[in-house]
Design a protein around this motif. Structure first.
Motif, PDB file in Angstrom:
ATOM      1  N   ASP A   1       0.824  -1.214   0.000  1.00 52.87           N
ATOM      2  CA  ASP A   1       0.000   0.000   0.000  1.00 52.87           C
ATOM      3  C   ASP A   1       0.859   1.266   0.000  1.00 52.87           C
ATOM      4  O   ASP A   1       0.441   2.309   0.450  1.00 52.87           O
ATOM      5  CB  ASP A   1      -1.037  -0.005   1.130  1.00 52.87           C
ATOM      6  N   ALA A   2       2.075   1.153  -0.537  1.00 49.58           N
ATOM      7  CA  ALA A   2       2.901   2.350  -0.719  1.00 49.58           C
ATOM      8  C   ALA A   2       2.374   3.113  -1.927  1.00 49.58           C
ATOM      9  O   ALA A   2       1.648   2.547  -2.749  1.00 49.58           O
ATOM     10  CB  ALA A   2       4.353   1.943  -0.948  1.00 49.58           C
ATOM     11  N   PRO A   3       2.693   4.411  -2.025  1.00 46.18           N
ATOM     12  CA  PRO A   3       2.218   5.176  -3.183  1.00 46.18           C
ATOM     13  C   PRO A   3       2.738   4.568  -4.493  1.00 46.18           C
ATOM     14  O   PRO A   3       3.867   4.061  -4.535  1.00 46.18           O
ATOM     15  CB  PRO A   3       2.802   6.574  -2.966  1.00 46.18           C
ATOM     16  N   PRO A   4       1.925   4.616  -5.549  1.00 39.94           N
ATOM     17  CA  PRO A   4       2.320   4.004  -6.835  1.00 39.94           C
ATOM     18  C   PRO A   4       3.674   4.488  -7.315  1.00 39.94           C
ATOM     19  O   PRO A   4       4.445   3.709  -7.873  1.00 39.94           O
ATOM     20  CB  PRO A   4       1.216   4.455  -7.795  1.00 39.94           C
ATOM     21  N   ILE A   5       3.986   5.771  -7.078  1.00 37.13           N
ATOM     22  CA  ILE A   5       5.240   6.309  -7.590  1.00 37.13           C
ATOM     23  C   ILE A   5       6.423   5.554  -7.002  1.00 37.13           C
ATOM     24  O   ILE A   5       7.460   5.403  -7.652  1.00 37.13           O
ATOM     25  CB  ILE A   5       5.345   7.837  -7.303  1.00 37.13           C
TER      26      ILE A   5
END
Ligand code: SF4
Ligand code: SF4
Lengths: 296, 510
Positions: free
Chosen positions: B220-224
């Protein structure tokens, strides 16, 4: 460009040339770097894919000119609408509160106030700036909203009422209404009498040259003008009558302008925004205008 | 031009020969050891010929191990170092915090408007690079460049699974089998793992590492973060594993530029032609009279990661990794000749030796002195700037629309936007005063939320506050051509620290 025979070999490098010559400069026919070549091919393939996926080619249909829409249906107008929608949604909570809370309560809440000022500034630019100027600085006939001079009052309530109902806006039954008569044009006063009144008005701010005319003017002022502007010329906010003793003049404060105002009357109009902007925006505008420096 | 099959054959013959080259110096053919990237072998039309660098031991190899361990440790460990900055601020020692526009570097904290510190650091870095290059050649390329370090690492992984040079050549020439497939697959797997770890470490520089690590694991880390890891992992794999020396030869601009930093006094990895020639195989026990020390064993070629022959002289392809020095020193030991046939040497010394003059090193020459002076000057400027870095800034923006407002009593009011920057890690309260304009009175807009002239600025933030200055009607003659100057003073109520900023006051032109 001369047409030297092809496959000529350059002496220095031992490499074939392209056979072209420009002012004695020849081009070696070295191979293109492979990575470059493959990138180039990939770009060509990509461009075909792009035509299919994105809006690309215009064409003439039975309904006139249109364009291929692309399979993913990307449309920049929709993107803008969606983004604007997202902004509105993002501050929907705050705008809801701003619309329902008392103006004083909104002002007491730092976050709501911040949103109000931002929303108010945006709404001012969209709706008010054409007359009042982008900095609310006003101009001839359009009040400067930064100063502490208010025709109809500068409290939050006053500003809100003016915004909602407008001034001399016929379509609104509760609009602020009053008329400065055209004393000259309507034959109420003679030119001489008007000149005397103007002299008296100048005297109110200590600028009269002719004391005698001013005295005559005072008499006429007592008969014709006191009802609205008051005996001492301080004006009346109930009636939107300007204070004639201060330093701020909506239609100019020099003699000629005063004579012009008295002769032909002044009846500026401001639209009622009540039906046109939502409650939250009007409240935000009220707080914004109040914050410009003249709020009472 | 040699096609790849026959050059492979040649390489294999060479590899086989290398094993006993010193003891069994057969083959008088000078062309026997041909480097794949030697100028005569590299037509622009042929495909890349794979290079199989041989493992070598020695001083420089040991140095490279140490530097590899050091640089990789720095890269992977740095984001995990902690540095206490107090409550509400990140405790990561090195952090590029884009959302809040801060760059944290241990004790330093850089705001966007202070980006010149970074510029200064980059200038220092490039001047150091110039200086080192003019002193000792491509030290950066040979030892510390990420391309070199990662390629070196990838080659070691390859060696681990596929064996050393000759084994790798044999493996590549052998038909596909389960064993070959397993070795190749294992190699690529480890490469990919290293690549992922490389990309993975990169993103930790941009967010709180422990938090991000947990997020990454939970997906669930940011897509970037995932996109960056993917990009860096694939470029690492591609550049370090597959492209290798081609990056240095064809993609990197530095080899083209650094030629401007060398001169004839620069210490460069060179083959001492004067001592090595006439080269030729040497039989144990035979005389060294009338011949050079090079026994043409090809070891320097076999170890070269760039696929060149140092004996061809200085070449653009040479990254000056010094591995050929180690290779040749080992051979010189075996044939009992002095070491240093290939060594850090200067062009001038080569000439001096040939002319019978004594060798010497000329480290302090105009070129290096200029670089040193520039380094010292930039370093000094940076130091002064750093010492004088203020933790408090005041900026004043005068309203332009309207420039001034006439009030009912004829006094003139100007509006100002004050920006107070508090770089300290504590909340501060300031009193604002105006000076320098006789009769000017400071006030604030109604409903501003704050009373009087105090402004509270939170921890490590910028605070904007609106102020009005009113000049009474009787004081307007203090203005000249409708303009006067005044000074805003912000005083820290706790410490008494002051910061000033001059601005103008506008009124009607009389
Ligand atoms: S320079 Fe040294 S390593 Fe290279 S071939 Fe000659 S003796 Fe062998
Ligand atoms: S020639 Fe020697 S120093 Fe240059 S890249 Fe090859 S091994 Fe390294």
């Amino acid at each position: 460009m001369s047409d030297s025979p092809k496959n000529e070999v350059d002496d220095v490098t031992g490499v074939e040339t392209t056979g072209h010559e420009w002012d004695g400069i020849r081009e070696l026919d070295n191979p293109m770097p492979k990575w470059w070549l493959y990138t180039f091919y990939a770009c060509i393939i990509w461009s075909f894919a792009y035509w299919i996926v994105m809006p690309a080619w215009p064409y003439l249909s039975t309904e006139g000119w249109t364009y291929t829409k692309g399979v993913i249906g990307y449309d920049q107008r929709e993107v803008v609408a969606r983004e604007l929608g997202a902004v509105a949604e993002g501050r929907a909570d705050e705008m809801q509160q701003i619309a329902t809370l008392a103006l004083e309560d909104t002002a007491a809440d730092a976050t709501l106030m911040e949103v109000s000022l931002a929303a108010g500034k945006a709404a001012f630019g969209d709706n008010c700036a054409p007359c009042h100027g982008s900095g609310a600085q006003g101009s001839w006939g359009f009040p400067n909203l930064n100063d502490d001079v208010w025709l109809w009052g500068g409290t939050l309530g006053d500003i809100h009422y003016t915004l909602t109902h407008g001034i001399r806006w016929e379509a609104d039954d509760n609009t602020r209404q009053n008329v400065m008569m055209a004393y000259g044009r309507d034959g109420v006063l003679t030119r001489r009498e008007i000149a005397d009144v103007a002299e008296f008005v100048l005297a109110l701010s200590g600028r009269a040259d002719d004391a005698e005319a001013a005295t005559r003017g005072a008499e006429i002022f007592g008969e014709q003008c006191v009802t609205c502007h008051g005996a001492d010329g301080q004006g009346n906010r109930e009636l939107g009558a300007p204070n004639l003793t201060d330093a701020v003049w909506l239609y100019g404060g020099e003699r000629a302008s005063i004579i012009e105002s008295v002769s032909n009357g002044r009846s500026g109009v401001m639209p009622a925004w009540g039906g046109r902007l939502d409650a939250g925006t009007i409240n935000a505008l009220t707080l914004y205008v109040h914050s410009l420096g003249g709020g009472e | 031009m040699a096609d790849s099959a026959s050059s492979l054959e040649r390489l294999a013959a060479e590899a086989a020969g290398n094993v006993s080259a010193a003891a069994n110096p057969h083959g008088l053919d000078g062309e026997r050891y041909t480097a794949v990237n030697a100028e005569k072998n590299r037509s622009l039309y042929i495909s890349r010929v794979k290079i199989y660098p041989k493992l070598v031991g020695g001083t420089f190899r040991r140095l490279k191990w140490v530097i590899m361990a050091l640089t990789l440790t720095i890269y992977y460990v740095t984001p995990w170092l902690r540095w206490d900055r107090g409550a509400g601020l990140p405790d990561q020692a090195v952090l590029l915090d884009f959302p809040s526009r801060r760059f944290y570097f241990f004790f330093l904290e850089i705001w966007p408007q202070e980006f010149y510190y970074i510029t200064g650091l980059l200038i220092l870095a490039s001047l150091t690079l110039f200086l080192v290059t003019s002193l000792a050649g491509r030290v950066w390329c040979g030892y510390t460049c990420p391309q070199t370090v990662w390629t070196d690492l990838f080659i070691h992984v390859e060696r681990f699974f596929e064996g050393d040079r000759s084994a790798r050549i044999r493996l590549d020439r052998s038909p596909w089998s389960a064993g070959k497939l397993a070795r190749k697959a294992a190699k690529h797997l480890v490469w990919i793992l290293i690549a992922l770890a490389t990309g993975g470490a990169w993103v930790f520089y941009f967010a709180d590492a422990p938090t991000l690590a947990v997020e990454l694991a939970r997906f669930d880390a940011p897509p970037i973060a995932y996109i960056s890891i993917a990009i860096f992992a694939s470029t690492t794999y591609l550049l370090g594993g597959l492209a290798r020396e081609q990056v240095c030869i064809y993609m990197c601009p530095w080899p083209r530029i650094q030629g401007a930093m060398f001169d004839e006094e620069s210490l460069l990895v060179s083959y001492k032609e004067d001592r090595g020639e006439q080269r030729g195989p040497h039989k144990k026990g035979t005389s060294w009279e009338g011949r050079g020390d090079c026994i043409d064993c090809g070891q320097c070629v076999a170890v070269c990661p760039m696929g060149i022959d140092i004996r061809d002289g200085m070449q653009l392809e040479c990254i000056q990794c010094a591995l050929c020095i180690d290779a040749c020193d080992a051979i010189m030991d075996r044939v009992e000749r002095p070491r240093g046939l290939i060594a850090y040497d200067t062009l001038r010394n080569q000439e001096r030796r040939q002319a019978g003059e004594p060798q010497r090193l000329n480290l302090l020459r105009p070129r290096t002195l200029v670089y040193m002076a520039a380094l010292a000057i930039v370093g000094l400027i940076m130091l002064v700037a750093l010492i004088n870095r203020s933790t408090l800034e005041l900026n004043v923006l005068h309203d332009r629309n309207p420039l001034f407002v006439t009030l009912a009593d004829g006094s003139i009011r100007n509006g100002y936007e004050l920006k107070i920057v508090n770089k300290e890690h504590a909340e501060r309260v300031f009193r604002i005063d105006v000076e320098g304009l006789e009769g000017a009175v400071l006030s604030r807009p109604a409903l501003a939320g704050e009373e009087g002239s105090t402004v509270v600025v939170g921890v490590d933030t910028l605070r904007m506050a609106r102020f009005f200055v009113i000049l009474p009607a009787g004081r307007l003659d203090g203005l000249r051509d409708g303009e006067g100057m005044l000074t805003f003073v912000a005083t820290d109520l706790a410490t008494g620290q002051k910061v000033e900023r001059e601005s103008s006051f506008r009124g009607p032109v009389k």
